[in-house]
Design a protein around this motif. Sequence first.
Motif, PDB file in Angstrom:
ATOM      1  N   MET A 288       0.823  -1.205   0.000  1.00 52.00           N
ATOM      2  CA  MET A 288       0.000   0.000   0.000  1.00 52.00           C
ATOM      3  C   MET A 288       0.859   1.258   0.000  1.00 52.00           C
ATOM      4  N   GLY A 289       2.136   1.099  -0.404  1.00 50.48           N
ATOM      5  CA  GLY A 289       2.979   2.275  -0.535  1.00 50.48           C
ATOM      6  C   GLY A 289       3.241   2.980   0.776  1.00 50.48           C
ATOM      7  N   GLY A 290       3.218   2.240   1.906  1.00 49.38           N
ATOM      8  CA  GLY A 290       3.546   2.846   3.194  1.00 49.38           C
ATOM      9  C   GLY A 290       2.358   3.450   3.898  1.00 49.38           C
ATOM     10  N   VAL A 291       1.151   3.412   3.312  1.00 46.42           N
ATOM     11  CA  VAL A 291      -0.037   3.933   3.976  1.00 46.42           C
ATOM     12  C   VAL A 291      -0.436   2.983   5.097  1.00 46.42           C
ATOM     13  N   ILE A 292      -0.654   3.516   6.305  1.00 50.18           N
ATOM     14  CA  ILE A 292      -0.990   2.697   7.464  1.00 50.18           C
ATOM     15  C   ILE A 292      -2.496   2.556   7.579  1.00 50.18           C
ATOM     16  N   VAL A 293      -2.952   1.343   7.710  1.00 53.36           N
ATOM     17  CA  VAL A 293      -4.376   1.078   7.839  1.00 53.36           C
ATOM     18  C   VAL A 293      -4.800   1.300   9.280  1.00 53.36           C
ATOM     19  N   ALA A 294      -5.835   2.116   9.489  1.00 50.88           N
ATOM     20  CA  ALA A 294      -6.290   2.417  10.839  1.00 50.88           C
ATOM     21  C   ALA A 294      -6.679   1.143  11.566  1.00 50.88           C
ATOM     22  N   GLY A 295      -6.223   1.033  12.794  1.00 53.33           N
ATOM     23  CA  GLY A 295      -6.625  -0.094  13.622  1.00 53.33           C
ATOM     24  C   GLY A 295      -5.764  -1.327  13.460  1.00 53.33           C
ATOM     25  N   GLU A 296      -4.736  -1.274  12.604  1.00 48.76           N
ATOM     26  CA  GLU A 296      -3.910  -2.467  12.448  1.00 48.76           C
ATOM     27  C   GLU A 296      -3.090  -2.696  13.708  1.00 48.76           C
ATOM     28  N   THR A 297      -2.765  -3.956  13.953  1.00 48.96           N
ATOM     29  CA  THR A 297      -1.985  -4.310  15.123  1.00 48.96           C
ATOM     30  C   THR A 297      -0.554  -3.803  14.966  1.00 48.96           C
ATOM     31  N   PRO A 298       0.042  -3.260  16.024  1.00 55.44           N
ATOM     32  CA  PRO A 298       1.433  -2.807  15.927  1.00 55.44           C
ATOM     33  C   PRO A 298       2.359  -3.955  15.532  1.00 55.44           C
ATOM     34  N   ARG A 299       3.415  -3.618  14.813  1.00 60.72           N
ATOM     35  CA  ARG A 299       4.402  -4.619  14.408  1.00 60.72           C
ATOM     36  C   ARG A 299       5.766  -4.235  14.975  1.00 60.72           C
ATOM     37  N   LEU A 300       6.529  -5.226  15.353  1.00 58.98           N
ATOM     38  CA  LEU A 300       7.889  -5.014  15.842  1.00 58.98           C
ATOM     39  C   LEU A 300       8.831  -4.975  14.646  1.00 58.98           C
ATOM     40  N   VAL A 301       9.568  -3.875  14.496  1.00 57.48           N
ATOM     41  CA  VAL A 301      10.493  -3.760  13.371  1.00 57.48           C
ATOM     42  C   VAL A 301      11.950  -3.883  13.817  1.00 57.48           C
ATOM     43  N   ASP A 302      12.208  -3.645  15.102  1.00 62.03           N
ATOM     44  CA  ASP A 302      13.585  -3.762  15.579  1.00 62.03           C
ATOM     45  C   ASP A 302      13.568  -3.782  17.104  1.00 62.03           C
ATOM     46  N   PHE A 303      14.665  -4.253  17.684  1.00 67.01           N
ATOM     47  CA  PHE A 303      14.815  -4.204  19.140  1.00 67.01           C
ATOM     48  C   PHE A 303      16.293  -4.069  19.470  1.00 67.01           C
ATOM     49  N   ALA A 304      16.574  -3.605  20.678  1.00 63.87           N
ATOM     50  CA  ALA A 304      17.958  -3.460  21.130  1.00 63.87           C
ATOM     51  C   ALA A 304      18.029  -3.796  22.612  1.00 63.87           C
ATOM     52  N   LEU A 305      19.153  -4.369  23.013  1.00 62.18           N
ATOM     53  CA  LEU A 305      19.406  -4.716  24.411  1.00 62.18           C
ATOM     54  C   LEU A 305      20.643  -3.953  24.884  1.00 62.18           C
ATOM     55  N   ASN A 306      20.592  -3.493  26.102  1.00 60.70           N
ATOM     56  CA  ASN A 306      21.752  -2.837  26.696  1.00 60.70           C
ATOM     57  C   ASN A 306      21.932  -3.353  28.123  1.00 60.70           C
ATOM     58  N   PRO A 307      22.975  -4.180  28.346  1.00 58.21           N
ATOM     59  CA  PRO A 307      24.026  -4.601  27.420  1.00 58.21           C
ATOM     60  C   PRO A 307      23.534  -5.660  26.436  1.00 58.21           C
ATOM     61  N   ALA A 308      24.310  -5.877  25.367  1.00 64.88           N
ATOM     62  CA  ALA A 308      23.897  -6.839  24.342  1.00 64.88           C
ATOM     63  C   ALA A 308      23.905  -8.266  24.873  1.00 64.88           C
ATOM     64  N   VAL A 309      24.887  -8.602  25.710  1.00 64.32           N
ATOM     65  CA  VAL A 309      24.912  -9.890  26.408  1.00 64.32           C
ATOM     66  C   VAL A 309      24.462  -9.616  27.837  1.00 64.32           C
ATOM     67  N   LEU A 310      23.378 -10.238  28.240  1.00 65.19           N
ATOM     68  CA  LEU A 310      22.786  -9.954  29.541  1.00 65.19           C
ATOM     69  C   LEU A 310      23.590 -10.612  30.657  1.00 65.19           C
ATOM     70  N   VAL A 311      23.678  -9.928  31.782  1.00 59.36           N
ATOM     71  CA  VAL A 311      24.370 -10.457  32.951  1.00 59.36           C
ATOM     72  C   VAL A 311      23.347 -11.155  33.848  1.00 59.36           C
ATOM     73  N   PRO A 312      23.617 -12.370  34.304  1.00 57.69           N
ATOM     74  CA  PRO A 312      22.635 -13.112  35.101  1.00 57.69           C
ATOM     75  C   PRO A 312      22.102 -12.327  36.297  1.00 57.69           C
ATOM     76  N   ALA A 313      20.771 -12.346  36.444  1.00 60.90           N
ATOM     77  CA  ALA A 313      20.063 -11.736  37.576  1.00 60.90           C
ATOM     78  C   ALA A 313      20.261 -10.235  37.674  1.00 60.90           C
ATOM     79  N   ALA A 314      20.728  -9.589  36.598  1.00 66.84           N
ATOM     80  CA  ALA A 314      20.964  -8.145  36.610  1.00 66.84           C
ATOM     81  C   ALA A 314      19.953  -7.453  35.696  1.00 66.84           C
ATOM     82  N   PRO A 315      19.619  -6.191  35.974  1.00 61.72           N
ATOM     83  CA  PRO A 315      18.697  -5.464  35.096  1.00 61.72           C
ATOM     84  C   PRO A 315      19.362  -5.098  33.770  1.00 61.72           C
ATOM     85  N   PHE A 316      18.555  -5.038  32.718  1.00 65.47           N
ATOM     86  CA  PHE A 316      19.028  -4.556  31.415  1.00 65.47           C
ATOM     87  C   PHE A 316      17.922  -3.731  30.791  1.00 65.47           C
ATOM     88  N   ARG A 317      18.283  -2.944  29.794  1.00 66.04           N
ATOM     89  CA  ARG A 317      17.315  -2.099  29.096  1.00 66.04           C
ATOM     90  C   ARG A 317      16.908  -2.770  27.788  1.00 66.04           C
TER      91      ARG A 317
END
Length: 220
Positions: A1-30
């Motif tokens: 549809m040439g990038g036109v967003i249809v109203a009411g469509e379910t959100p889609r995940l296009v990317d994600f990031a972790l900080n740190p990239a390798v998680l430390v056991p039992a520690a918080p990450f973003r």
Amino acid sequence: MGGVIVAGETPRLVDFALNPAVLVPAAPFRLRLSLTGAAPSSAFAVAGALEESFFLIPIQFLSGAGAHQVETEVIAPLATGWHDLNLVLDVDRAAAEETLKVFVDYPRTTQGRLRIEPYSNYNPDGGSADLSWDGDTLRILGEAKLGVMSYPLSEAHYDAVLAERDDVPRSELKPGALISLWTNEERRGLLFVRALESNDLVVDVFLYPSVEAQKRSLIP
């Protein structure tokens, strides 16, 4: 549809990031999620679970916006290795489920490349000597232990460093072999075999921090 967003469509995940990239056991990450979809008139929520850690993120797209980034803090599992981080991108609709693969490990330090000559002992962690090499067999000293791992170095992690052997013969010390080590000081390490040059054993050495007491304190 040439990038036109249809109203009411379910959100889609296009990317994600972790900080740190390798998680430390039992520690918080973003965790940062980049979503795209129609800008709904009311807020919705993203839910997620990573082992015993659960989270819920309320979201309101800006008016007319087709993309949105959200960020939250999550606690990593205590066990090392690969884990599934499960997401539901619209809780009310119970729609758009995603599974992210995340890797958990304690930070390991590189001790450098070591050439072990025949009839010499080696100590990687400042305590008593852990290993002896006679040109034919790598043997433990004291209470240390060895093992031969089936993992590639890039997939090795703390909980997989198991060692129950007293020696490893030359026939198993081929280039690319990954040898596990438990030192006399209860630290875990990895020896990545680079070469056998004449009777010299050449290895890259990696060492994990001493975390056994910490791990025991975190187990219910």
